[in-house]
Design an enzyme around this catalytic site. Structure first.
Site, PDB file in Angstrom:
ATOM      1  CG  ASP A 193      -0.244  -0.120   2.530  1.00  0.00           C
ATOM      2  OD1 ASP A 193       0.778  -0.828   2.603  1.00  0.00           O
ATOM      3  OD2 ASP A 193      -0.698   0.482   3.524  1.00  0.00           O
ATOM      4  CD  GLU A 219       3.273  -0.989   7.495  1.00  0.00           C
ATOM      5  OE1 GLU A 219       3.605  -0.894   8.688  1.00  0.00           O
ATOM      6  OE2 GLU A 219       3.359  -0.033   6.704  1.00  0.00           O
ATOM      7  CD  GLU A 220       2.614   3.196   5.661  1.00  0.00           C
ATOM      8  OE1 GLU A 220       2.473   3.632   6.820  1.00  0.00           O
ATOM      9  OE2 GLU A 220       3.719   3.127   5.099  1.00  0.00           O
ATOM     10  CG  HIS A 272       5.549   7.827   6.555  1.00  0.00           C
ATOM     11  ND1 HIS A 272       4.432   7.581   7.321  1.00  0.00           N
ATOM     12  CD2 HIS A 272       5.948   6.619   6.100  1.00  0.00           C
ATOM     13  CE1 HIS A 272       4.185   6.280   7.329  1.00  0.00           C
ATOM     14  NE2 HIS A 272       5.104   5.682   6.587  1.00  0.00           N
TER      15      HIS A 272
END
Length: 420
Positions: free
Chosen positions: A106, A164-165, A392
């Site tokens: 993702d 996962e995020e 990020h």
């Protein structure tokens, strides 16, 4: 400083030993050089995925690409686990053991600023953590192994995980029967790490990443005119002192050798157009991180205790909620040792580390490590091209120069676990 290990060869081996200790000349070894012919394909997959990022549980295009490439290599494919998850199964020489390798797929809800030719084509979405690289490397490892099934005995499962995020894809895969449908004796994963030198693989001993929990406190008082505070009970004052007091948990209640984090990320109260009103309610939300279960328990108890104490001091009420999201990611000793040997085989003793410190970010691979023995490693991708290009960040981009080493490392884990 990198420590040499007795079980590491100074250079990448050209041959391995069988169970009797005899060398096996000519045995195909998954070194970066061996994976080099797959680099153009891995680069193309990676950049295609980068240009078409998808959020958690929405990875339909990504999953379709993964499934098609696995099938093209003759690998059995199962789709739809946890919505968009894909699992490829490769059977080698006869054997009773199985290993699982996991990659996350993702992206993040961010606007990309890299300016690269393959930048995100989806507004407000980008691969800002390198999951595009993880997916490409696992595909590369799977294809390399599929063409050389005889180098391992047993079964290799290639797990392409959604979400996962912060959306719980790992937990959902486990809950939906990942290891019942695809039994595995061990499970492994890696993550890229900008700033760690290219050609370095770090396999921490014990804790790798922290638990990641959220908490919320609502202080409820009696609102009043800002000029007449004595007619109300001040939830804002309680909240302000609560924020300051929180830092005493880590500074004064946690063992100085331990690791814990308590941070406030959101405060909401009142109306910006009514600054002369003391609000009746104040909402605070934040995160808590820990490397051990005891520290996690302490943080949960003390955040609530301080909230209750401040509420009592200021004659207001406090509603407290603590949500456990991700457990600490902790490597199992035996699997970490296997992973370290695979790192030695991939990048040599000089590039394989087992002394890397834990990081207070969180990872839902922890759910898989709670279900099965396994380990997690960091793949060095060198200094980022942009000075702000770490995880990020809108300037992040995965370094394609790490693709060969990452794919070789994943294939080496299968060879180390299931050597024929």
């Amino acid at each position: 400083m990198v420590r040499e290990r007795a079980n590491c060869h100074a250079d990448r081996p050209a041959a391995t030993q069988d169970a009797a200790g005899q060398t096996c000349p000519g045995r195909p070894m998954p070194t970066p050089e061996a994976l080099e012919p797959l680099v153009p394909a891995m680069t193309a997959w990676r950049r295609d995925l980068h240009a078409h990022p998808e959020l958690g549980f929405e990875e339909n295009r990504t999953a379709a690409l993964v499934a098609a490439e696995l099938r093209e290599a003759g690998i059995e494919v199962a789709e739809g686990l946890a919505g968009t998850g894909v699992v490829g199964t490769l059977r080698g020489a006869p054997g009773n053991r199985a290993v699982a390798l996991r990659a996350d797929m993702d992206a993040l809800a961010m606007q990309e600023k890299t300016g690269v030719p393959y930048a995100s084509t989806v507004p407000g979405r980008m691969h800002a953590c390198g999951h595009d690289g993880h997916t490409a490397m696992l595909l590369g490892a799977a294809k390399w192994l599929a063409a050389r099934r005889g180098i391992f005995s047993g079964t290799a499962h290639f797990v392409f995980q959604p979400a996962e995020e912060s959306r719980g894809g790992g937990q959902r895969m486990v809950a939906e029967g990942l290891f019942q449908r695809f039994p595995a004796d061990a499970v492994y994963a890696l993550h890229n790490l900008p700033g760690l030198p290219l050609g370095t693989i770090a396999v921490p001993k014990g804790p790798v990443l922290a638990s990641s929990d959220t908490w919320q406190v609502i202080f409820r008082g009696r609102g009043t005119h800002g000029a007449k505070p004595h007619l109300g009970t001040d939830a804002m004052l309680a909240a302000a002192q609560f924020v300051a007091a929180l830092q005493a948990i880590v500074a004064r209640e946690l063992d100085p050798m331990g690791v814990g984090v308590v941070s406030v990320g959101h405060i909401a109260a009142g109306d910006p157009d009514a600054p002369n009103v003391i609000p009746a309610e104040v909402l605070l939300r934040g995160t808590a991180r820990a490397l051990t279960a005891d520290t996690r328990d302490l943080l949960e108890a003390r955040i609530g205790g301080i909230a209750a104490g401040m509420a009592s001091t200021h004659s207001v009420a406090a509603d407290y909620r603590y949500t456990r999201r991700l457990s600490p990611t902790v490597n199992h000793a035996a699997q970490a040792a296997i992973m370290h040997r695979a790192a030695c085989a991939t990048v040599g003793a000089a590039g394989a580390r087992d002394d890397f410190p834990a990081i207070t970010a969180g990872e839902d691979f922890s759910a898989m490590l709670e279900a099965r023995p396994g380990a997690y490693a960091w793949l060095g991708t060198g200094e980022p091209a942009h000075p702000e290009g770490f995880h990020h960040n809108p300037h992040f981009d995965f370094n394609d120069a790490a693709l060969a080493a990452g794919a070789a490392f994943l294939a080496s884990i299968v060879e180390a676990e299931l050597a024929a």
